[in-house]
Write a protein that holds these residues in place. Structure first.
Motif, short mmCIF file in Angstrom:
data_model
loop_
_atom_site.label_atom_id
_atom_site.label_comp_id
_atom_site.label_asym_id
_atom_site.label_seq_id
_atom_site.Cartn_x
_atom_site.Cartn_y
_atom_site.Cartn_z
N ARG A 116 0.81 -1.29 0.02
CA ARG A 116 0.00 -0.02 -0.01
C ARG A 116 0.79 1.26 -0.14
NH1 ARG A 116 -5.49 -1.40 3.47
NH2 ARG A 116 -6.13 -2.97 2.31
N ASP A 117 2.01 1.04 0.43
CA ASP A 117 3.18 2.25 0.47
C ASP A 117 3.29 2.80 -1.01
OD1 ASP A 117 2.73 2.68 2.89
OD2 ASP A 117 4.63 1.68 3.31
N GLY A 118 3.34 1.68 -1.93
CA GLY A 118 3.55 2.17 -3.41
C GLY A 118 5.08 1.94 -3.73
N PHE A 119 5.18 2.99 -4.50
CA PHE A 119 6.80 3.16 -5.18
C PHE A 119 7.57 3.99 -4.33
CE2 PHE A 119 3.43 2.10 -8.45
CZ PHE A 119 4.13 0.87 -8.84
N GLU A 120 8.63 3.78 -4.61
CA GLU A 120 9.80 4.70 -4.16
C GLU A 120 10.35 5.45 -5.36
OE1 GLU A 120 11.13 5.22 -1.13
OE2 GLU A 120 9.94 3.74 -0.11
N THR A 121 10.38 7.02 -5.09
CA THR A 121 10.56 7.64 -6.24
C THR A 121 11.77 7.55 -6.87
OG1 THR A 121 11.30 9.34 -4.81
CG2 THR A 121 8.96 9.58 -5.53
N MET A 122 13.02 7.19 -6.44
CA MET A 122 14.30 7.09 -7.04
C MET A 122 14.72 5.52 -7.45
SD MET A 122 14.44 10.13 -7.08
CE MET A 122 16.26 10.34 -8.39
N LEU A 123 13.82 4.87 -7.47
CA LEU A 123 14.09 3.28 -7.92
C LEU A 123 13.42 3.16 -9.08
CD1 LEU A 123 13.17 1.34 -4.59
CD2 LEU A 123 15.33 2.08 -5.20
N HIS A 124 13.87 2.06 -9.82
CA HIS A 124 13.56 1.62 -10.96
C HIS A 124 12.70 0.38 -10.77
CE1 HIS A 124 15.78 4.45 -13.58
NE2 HIS A 124 16.61 4.50 -12.71
N TYR A 125 11.58 0.17 -11.69
CA TYR A 125 10.62 -1.22 -11.58
C TYR A 125 10.57 -1.53 -12.94
CZ TYR A 125 9.38 0.65 -6.80
OH TYR A 125 9.71 1.50 -5.79
N ASP A 126 10.09 -3.01 -13.14
CA ASP A 126 9.93 -3.54 -14.47
C ASP A 126 8.50 -2.85 -14.95
OD1 ASP A 126 8.66 -5.40 -16.04
OD2 ASP A 126 10.44 -6.46 -15.67
N ASP A 127 8.74 -2.83 -16.39
CA ASP A 127 7.58 -2.03 -16.90
C ASP A 127 6.07 -2.67 -16.54
OD1 ASP A 127 9.07 0.07 -17.84
OD2 ASP A 127 9.10 -0.64 -20.14
N ALA A 128 6.35 -4.03 -16.50
CA ALA A 128 5.40 -5.09 -16.24
C ALA A 128 4.53 -4.46 -15.17
CB ALA A 128 5.61 -6.33 -16.44
N LEU A 129 4.98 -4.13 -14.06
CA LEU A 129 4.34 -3.68 -12.75
C LEU A 129 3.54 -2.41 -13.19
CD1 LEU A 129 3.86 -3.94 -9.95
CD2 LEU A 129 5.83 -3.02 -9.52
N THR A 130 4.31 -1.61 -13.81
CA THR A 130 3.43 -0.21 -14.33
C THR A 130 2.31 -0.51 -14.96
OG1 THR A 130 5.46 0.89 -14.28
CG2 THR A 130 3.80 2.05 -15.58
N GLU A 131 2.43 -1.40 -15.88
CA GLU A 131 1.38 -1.92 -16.76
C GLU A 131 0.20 -2.62 -16.18
OE1 GLU A 131 -1.12 -1.79 -19.65
OE2 GLU A 131 0.88 -1.19 -20.28
N GLY A 132 0.65 -3.39 -15.06
CA GLY A 132 -0.44 -3.86 -14.20
C GLY A 132 -1.11 -2.91 -13.40
N ILE A 133 -0.48 -2.06 -12.72
CA ILE A 133 -1.25 -1.01 -11.93
C ILE A 133 -2.36 0.00 -12.99
CG2 ILE A 133 -0.84 1.63 -11.01
CD1 ILE A 133 0.03 -0.75 -9.13
N LEU A 134 -1.97 0.19 -14.28
CA LEU A 134 -2.90 0.69 -15.05
C LEU A 134 -3.96 -0.24 -15.48
CD1 LEU A 134 0.00 2.65 -17.44
CD2 LEU A 134 -1.62 3.83 -15.71
N ARG A 135 -3.76 -1.39 -15.90
CA ARG A 135 -4.63 -2.48 -16.22
C ARG A 135 -5.70 -2.56 -15.12
NH1 ARG A 135 -1.47 -5.72 -18.01
NH2 ARG A 135 -1.52 -7.05 -16.28
N GLY A 136 -5.17 -2.57 -13.85
CA GLY A 136 -5.92 -2.85 -12.69
C GLY A 136 -6.95 -1.62 -12.24
N ALA A 137 -6.23 -0.51 -12.56
CA ALA A 137 -7.23 0.73 -12.36
C ALA A 137 -8.34 0.68 -13.35
CB ALA A 137 -6.29 2.00 -12.23
N GLY A 138 -7.71 0.66 -14.56
CA GLY A 138 -8.75 0.65 -15.86
C GLY A 138 -9.78 -0.31 -15.78
N ASP A 139 -9.73 -1.60 -15.32
CA ASP A 139 -10.70 -2.58 -15.02
C ASP A 139 -11.52 -2.10 -13.92
OD1 ASP A 139 -9.54 -4.11 -16.92
OD2 ASP A 139 -8.46 -5.53 -15.71
N ARG A 140 -10.87 -1.77 -12.57
CA ARG A 140 -11.85 -1.35 -11.58
C ARG A 140 -13.04 -0.19 -12.11
NH1 ARG A 140 -10.43 -2.73 -6.42
NH2 ARG A 140 -8.50 -4.34 -6.63
N LEU A 141 -12.36 0.85 -12.91
CA LEU A 141 -12.93 1.86 -13.44
C LEU A 141 -14.06 1.53 -14.60
CD1 LEU A 141 -10.13 4.53 -12.83
CD2 LEU A 141 -12.45 4.03 -11.21
N ASP A 142 -13.65 0.47 -15.07
CA ASP A 142 -14.49 0.05 -16.42
C ASP A 142 -13.88 1.40 -17.58
OD1 ASP A 142 -15.79 -1.07 -18.12
OD2 ASP A 142 -17.68 -0.14 -17.89
N LYS A 143 -12.50 1.78 -17.50
CA LYS A 143 -12.14 2.93 -18.28
C LYS A 143 -11.28 2.56 -18.98
CE LYS A 143 -12.28 7.00 -16.51
NZ LYS A 143 -11.82 8.27 -15.70
#
Length: 199
Positions: A33-60
């Motif tokens: 729940r604390d989410g992302f650290e601003t100065m670290l790097h993450y796999d693009d798949a995690l970013t895509e997962g966040i966007l997909r999850g949010a879009g699915d919940r919003l039906d957007k």
């Protein structure tokens, strides 16, 4: 993906839809729940997962969510520093557009390892432009559409924006400036007020 970009997505979802919404998306993606650290790097798949999850919940659709993110980045008071970085590009909307080619370089002066979309502005005719957006992560043009909509309002300009379709390595956005002084726009000064920080 740079943590600063992921953190921006997190702030957008948290501030726009509430902490419970963000926690649900974060839990589903397995990032905590604390989410992302601003100065670290993450796999693009995690970013895509966040966007997909949010879009699915919003039906957007993903594209609409990214455009809303772009608008948020300029209009949210908590992100005034980003608005100022963008507004330093020019005194009017056309000057701002012409500064977009250098935006990634200006951002890297502050955060050297920040990877932003490669932007190239082409002048198509009087008051008509095409913005090429090239990036490794799909959707940069949708984010830029939201940013440009918000900044047009910020400058008081009336513009028409349309996606121009895919290009080599990215996508393009067509911009038509109908009126550079359509409304008053938001207050902004390139100079720092003399009384700022005065005792």
């Amino acid at each position: 993906m740079h943590g600063l970009i992921n953190r921006s997505i997190q702030c957008f979802l948290h501030d726009t839809y509430g902490p419970d919404f963000w926690w649900g998306v974060a839990d589903a993606a397995g990032i905590g729940r604390d989410g992302f650290e601003t100065m670290l790097h993450y796999d693009d798949a995690l970013t895509e997962g966040i966007l997909r999850g949010a879009g699915d919940r919003l039906d957007k659709p993903r594209e609409t969510l990214l455009e809303d993110l772009g608008t948020f980045l300029v209009s949210n008071p908590r992100l005034e520093a980003l608005r100022r970085l963008l507004r330093f590009g020019g005194e009017d909307f056309v000057e701002f557009l012409q500064s977009l080619d250098d935006l990634a370089g200006r951002a890297r002066l502050a955060v050297p390892d920040l990877d932003l979309p490669d932007l190239e502005l082409l002048e198509e005719g009087p008051r008509r432009f095409r913005l090429l957006c090239r990036w490794h992560f799909p959707g940069a043009c949708h984010v830029m559409m939201g940013i440009l909509r918000a900044l047009a309002d910020d400058y008081g300009a009336l513009v028409v924006l349309n996606l121009a379709g895919p290009t080599v390595g990215g996508a393009a956005l067509d911009i038509e400036l109908l009126d550079s002084r359509f409304s008053e726009g938001r207050d902004f000064s390139l100079a720092i007020p003399l009384d700022q920080g005065a005792a």
